[in-house]
Enzyme design. Structure first.
Site, PDB file in Angstrom:
ATOM      1  N   PRO A 235      71.206  51.380  18.420  1.00 51.98           N
ATOM      2  CA  PRO A 235      69.853  51.262  17.868  1.00 51.98           C
ATOM      3  C   PRO A 235      68.878  52.181  18.590  1.00 51.98           C
ATOM      4  O   PRO A 235      69.144  52.658  19.695  1.00 51.98           O
ATOM      5  CB  PRO A 235      69.511  49.773  18.103  1.00 51.98           C
ATOM      6  CG  PRO A 235      70.815  49.099  18.363  1.00 51.98           C
ATOM      7  CD  PRO A 235      71.697  50.116  18.986  1.00 51.98           C
ATOM      8  N   PRO A 236      67.713  52.433  17.988  1.00 53.35           N
ATOM      9  CA  PRO A 236      66.708  53.290  18.639  1.00 53.35           C
ATOM     10  C   PRO A 236      66.213  52.666  19.947  1.00 53.35           C
ATOM     11  O   PRO A 236      66.033  51.458  20.049  1.00 53.35           O
ATOM     12  CB  PRO A 236      65.579  53.374  17.607  1.00 53.35           C
ATOM     13  CG  PRO A 236      66.213  53.017  16.303  1.00 53.35           C
ATOM     14  CD  PRO A 236      67.304  52.052  16.630  1.00 53.35           C
ATOM     15  N   THR A 238      67.684  52.565  22.940  1.00 51.55           N
ATOM     16  CA  THR A 238      68.644  51.932  23.850  1.00 51.55           C
ATOM     17  C   THR A 238      69.099  52.851  24.976  1.00 51.55           C
ATOM     18  O   THR A 238      69.831  52.411  25.861  1.00 51.55           O
ATOM     19  CB  THR A 238      69.877  51.445  23.066  1.00 51.55           C
ATOM     20  OG1 THR A 238      70.354  52.507  22.235  1.00 51.55           O
ATOM     21  CG2 THR A 238      69.520  50.253  22.196  1.00 51.55           C
ATOM     22  N   GLY A 239      68.708  54.123  24.950  1.00 54.68           N
ATOM     23  CA  GLY A 239      69.010  55.000  26.081  1.00 54.68           C
ATOM     24  C   GLY A 239      70.067  56.047  25.814  1.00 54.68           C
ATOM     25  O   GLY A 239      70.691  56.533  26.753  1.00 54.68           O
ATOM     26  N   LYS A 240      70.278  56.441  24.556  1.00 54.84           N
ATOM     27  CA  LYS A 240      71.300  57.444  24.251  1.00 54.84           C
ATOM     28  C   LYS A 240      70.900  58.815  24.800  1.00 54.84           C
ATOM     29  O   LYS A 240      71.690  59.489  25.464  1.00 54.84           O
ATOM     30  CB  LYS A 240      71.508  57.507  22.732  1.00 54.84           C
ATOM     31  CG  LYS A 240      71.968  56.192  22.113  1.00 54.84           C
ATOM     32  CD  LYS A 240      72.224  56.330  20.644  1.00 54.84           C
ATOM     33  CE  LYS A 240      70.954  56.616  19.860  1.00 54.84           C
ATOM     34  NZ  LYS A 240      69.988  55.519  19.927  1.00 54.84           N
ATOM     35  N   GLU A 458      51.816  25.722  11.711  1.00 55.13           N
ATOM     36  CA  GLU A 458      52.491  26.108  12.955  1.00 55.13           C
ATOM     37  C   GLU A 458      53.065  24.891  13.685  1.00 55.13           C
ATOM     38  O   GLU A 458      54.122  24.983  14.327  1.00 55.13           O
ATOM     39  CB  GLU A 458      51.514  26.857  13.871  1.00 55.13           C
ATOM     40  CG  GLU A 458      50.960  28.147  13.287  1.00 55.13           C
ATOM     41  CD  GLU A 458      52.051  29.144  12.974  1.00 55.13           C
ATOM     42  OE1 GLU A 458      53.142  29.064  13.577  1.00 55.13           O
ATOM     43  OE2 GLU A 458      51.828  30.005  12.103  1.00 55.13           O
ATOM     44  N   ASP A 532      57.961  33.413   6.025  1.00 50.18           N
ATOM     45  CA  ASP A 532      59.025  32.421   6.205  1.00 50.18           C
ATOM     46  C   ASP A 532      59.964  32.398   5.006  1.00 50.18           C
ATOM     47  O   ASP A 532      61.192  32.389   5.161  1.00 50.18           O
ATOM     48  CB  ASP A 532      58.415  31.029   6.401  1.00 50.18           C
ATOM     49  CG  ASP A 532      57.471  30.981   7.582  1.00 50.18           C
ATOM     50  OD1 ASP A 532      57.670  31.788   8.512  1.00 50.18           O
ATOM     51  OD2 ASP A 532      56.542  30.156   7.572  1.00 50.18           O
TER      52      ASP A 532
END
Length: 687
Positions: A235-236, A238-240, A458, A532
């Protein structure tokens, strides 16, 4: 004698040539025009019609004629005795040059006129034929167009050179590679594997590639071959790309870095040419590493009939890339690293062994890895003893490394805004709320009835989530508007490796708690539950169509994990099955809604007390629910893992302890992604 240090040359010290200024071109043009004006003969003349000029010739008034054939014009000198007849009362101003100018139809017509006058003995003056006299005309019609072409060529050449990073060649280097080279001993990239927190498995495989380049004999003695390529997938955030930077900092070999979009150009054949040039440079510097970021820009799967049979530049570039990576030629010593978050759309030929031998999955960090990432990003931040890294790691499930960096930065900004000397625990909590839910809008005006409706809604979420075993533990509930939401409830989702049917049903029941509370206690429904209902509907259809969890369609999944459906425009099931899917999804939602209403009926007193507390305080926490309903009898999965493994305890190799369930398939990955989305809490939007 005083020693004077010579001043550094600004051009040499900066390493860049001075930029070309187009204003010089305008100045040169103006100087040329002015020079041609002042250098030209300033002769005063009178222009007359051709018919009048014909009378002058036959009347023996003209003394000398000069014909300019290039512009079909004639300059004639009038005899002195006829000045007044030709120039009128102002003849004195023309007395010096005695010149008239005439536009002639053509040189042939003029020659006939002169010959006729000579035959009649009416003209015996001098006739001269010349090409042109006006140097400005010569410049404008002959030299200036070519000068403009040269100037345009120079400007385009310099501009394209600037777009290509200042390299030589300009427009002729459009097919050259735009990769950035980090050579041996280059200190511009100082990131190492020590700066990359978490990602232990990914770092292990990447470090092996670096070790092979540093000591290849260790592997080749056993018959091993160096991997040709490794694809970083995840995913974007994440440290690639960070891993690739660490490789550039660790490997003692040349490192080429380029983006997938750098191969795409408006000119046909440029992408393939840049691929060839990139690998040519890499072979010259082998052993080396090529890193292609966002490779999906050029590696997308090829279509069967692209653009109705027309030439597709992107596919030509991909074909050249496939050939260079593993074609007839040899690329020994060149390793290709690539990163993407869309591996499902990449071409199958690109992913096969021999091109990308390894696919390294860089997933979202778990609770242990988040702690390590927080430790890295907290180094430059001034914090006090109230900040607990373990607590921060627990409060940020589903956060990527980039999100955690953003949390730390946002917390520092919030503390500075409040004129604090240190960043405190509350600043980090405010930063998490700010990133997840948006900015607080306390100035948004709500009526008493609206505030009561939001509070009951809520409180319904909070009550049901507290009473269900598999619902996510509550963190806090607020009715202060944030972003587009009028109220929100924050939970800590369980980071499960496997999700059971009971887990999904409990989450759906808790999500429907807001709409159920409106119907049970206020006898009304509002648009605030749109978020919801959207989430519940998607989850119900996923249970039936993807996970095979319905009674009438058990063990059937219509989920396409590749993203490339083979069915085209048709559904992978019949219309009768589609109706059955709709019926089953509606049934699941209806059962969970009735279950939510029953729980609220059974705990009506506690719900109403919680709603009144919300109206009074606007923000309540898990401690308030524990005081009203009592302590939850179930232990969360995170607490269980912490108790088993020891939170923050490392093994003998210095690596984190973690439970990894290798049996989780693609459907579970999709479910974990959906669960991660719930880290943002239940956000109710007033549609």
């Amino acid at each position: 004698m005083e020693n004077k240090t010579p001043k550094p040359n600004p051009i040499k010290s900066s390493g860049k040539a001075p930029k070309f200024n187009i204003s010089w071109i305008y100045g040169i043009i103006i100087l040329v025009l002015l020079g041609s004006y002042f250098l030209s003969d300033n002769v005063q003349s009178k222009e007359v019609p051709f018919s009048t000029f014909e009378q002058y010739v036959k009347g023996r008034i003209i003394e000398k004629i000069t014909v300019y054939s290039a512009r079909n014009s004639v300059e004639a000198i009038v005899v002195k005795d006829s000045l007044k007849k030709v120039f009128g009362d102002k003849f004195e101003s023309y007395a010096k040059d005695r010149m008239i100018t005439v536009r002639i139809p053509s040189v042939d017509e003029f020659s006939k006129l002169i010959q006729q006058a000579k035959d009649q003995n009416a003209f015996n003056g001098i006739v001269e034929y010349k090409e042109s006299k006006n140097y400005l005309d010569i410049f404008l019609y002959s030299i200036f167009p070519f000068l403009l072409l040269i100037i345009f060529f120079v400007i385009m050449n310099r501009r394209m050179s600037g777009q290509m990073g200042g390299g030589g060649g300009g427009i002729f280097s459009v097919g050259k590679s735009k990769a950035q080279l980090f050579d041996k001993g280059d200190d511009t990239n100082k990131i190492t594997f020590k700066d990359v927190a978490g990602l232990a498995e990914a770092k292990q495989e990447i470090e092996e590639i670096v070790a092979f380049l540093k000591n290849p004999s260790k592997y080749t003695e056993l018959g091993g071959k160096i991997p040709k390529g490794a694809l970083l997938v995840g995913p974007p955030g994440t440290g690639k790309t960070l891993l690739a930077k660490a490789v550039a900092g660790e490997a003692d070999v040349p490192f080429f870095s380029i983006s997938g979009s750098d191969f795409v150009e408006m000119f046909v054949g440029v992408g393939a040419s840049r691929v060839r040039d990139l690998f040519r440079q890499a072979k010259e510097k082998a052993p080396c590493i090529i890193f292609i970021d966002e490779i999906d820009a050029v590696g997308r799967a090829r279509g069967r009939n692209p653009n109705m049979g027309s030439n597709d530049e992107r596919e030509n570039t991909l074909n050249q890339l496939l050939t260079e990576m593993d074609g007839f030629g040899s690329n020994s010593g060149v390793i290709i690293l690539a990163a993407t978050n869309r591996a499902d759309i990449l071409d199958k030929a690109l992913l096969r062994a021999g091109r990308f031998d390894r696919q390294i999955h860089v997933d979202l960090p778990d609770i242990h890895e988040r702690k390590q990432i927080f430790n890295v990003h907290l180094r430059p931040i001034k914090i006090n003893e109230s900040v607990d890294v373990n607590f921060l790691a627990k409060q940020t499930p589903g956060f990527s490394g980039a999100d955690i960096a953003n949390v730390c930065n946002e917390a520092a900004l919030i503390a500075a805004r409040k004129n604090k000397s240190f960043v405190e625990k509350q600043d980090f909590l405010d930063a998490v709320d700010r990133i997840i839910g948006g900015l607080e809008k306390k100035s948004k005006i709500t009526t008493v009835a609206e505030k009561k409706s939001i509070a009951f809604h809520e409180a319904g979420h909070a009550t049901i989530s507290w009473m269900l075993e598999h619902a996510s533990p509550l963190v806090k509930v607020t009715i202060v508007p944030r972003g587009e939401a009028l109220g929100a409830a924050w939970y800590l989702p369980e980071e499960r490796q496997l999700t059971n049917r009971e887990h999904i049903l409990d989450e759906m029941c808790a999500t429907l708690g807001g709409r159920a509370a409106e119907e049970v206690f206020m006898n009304q429904t509002s648009t605030g539950a749109i978020n919801d209902l959207e989430r519940v509907t998607k989850r119900a259809y996923a249970m039936v169509a993807y996970f095979g969890m319905s009674d009438k369609l058990p063990n059937m999944s219509y989920y396409d994990s590749t993203g490339n459906s083979d069915y085209g425009f048709t559904k992978p099931y019949s219309e009768k099955t589609a109706e059955l899917i709709d019926t089953e999804a509606k049934k699941i939602v209806a059962v969970e809604f009735e279950r939510a209403k029953k729980i609220l009926h059974d705990h009506a007193h506690g719900h109403n007390e919680l709603a009144e507390l919300l109206i009074d305080k606007e923000v309540i926490f898990a401690e308030d629910l524990e005081r009203i309903f009592g302590k939850r009898p179930w232990t969360s999965r995170n607490d269980e893992l912490m108790a088993q493994n020891g939170f923050g305890i490392e093994n003998e190799d210095g690596e984190k302890s973690a439970n990894i369930n290798d049996s989780a398939d693609k459907s579970e990955t999709a479910d974990r992604t959906d669960t991660t989305d719930e880290s943002a809490g239940t956000i109710d939007v007033n549609a």
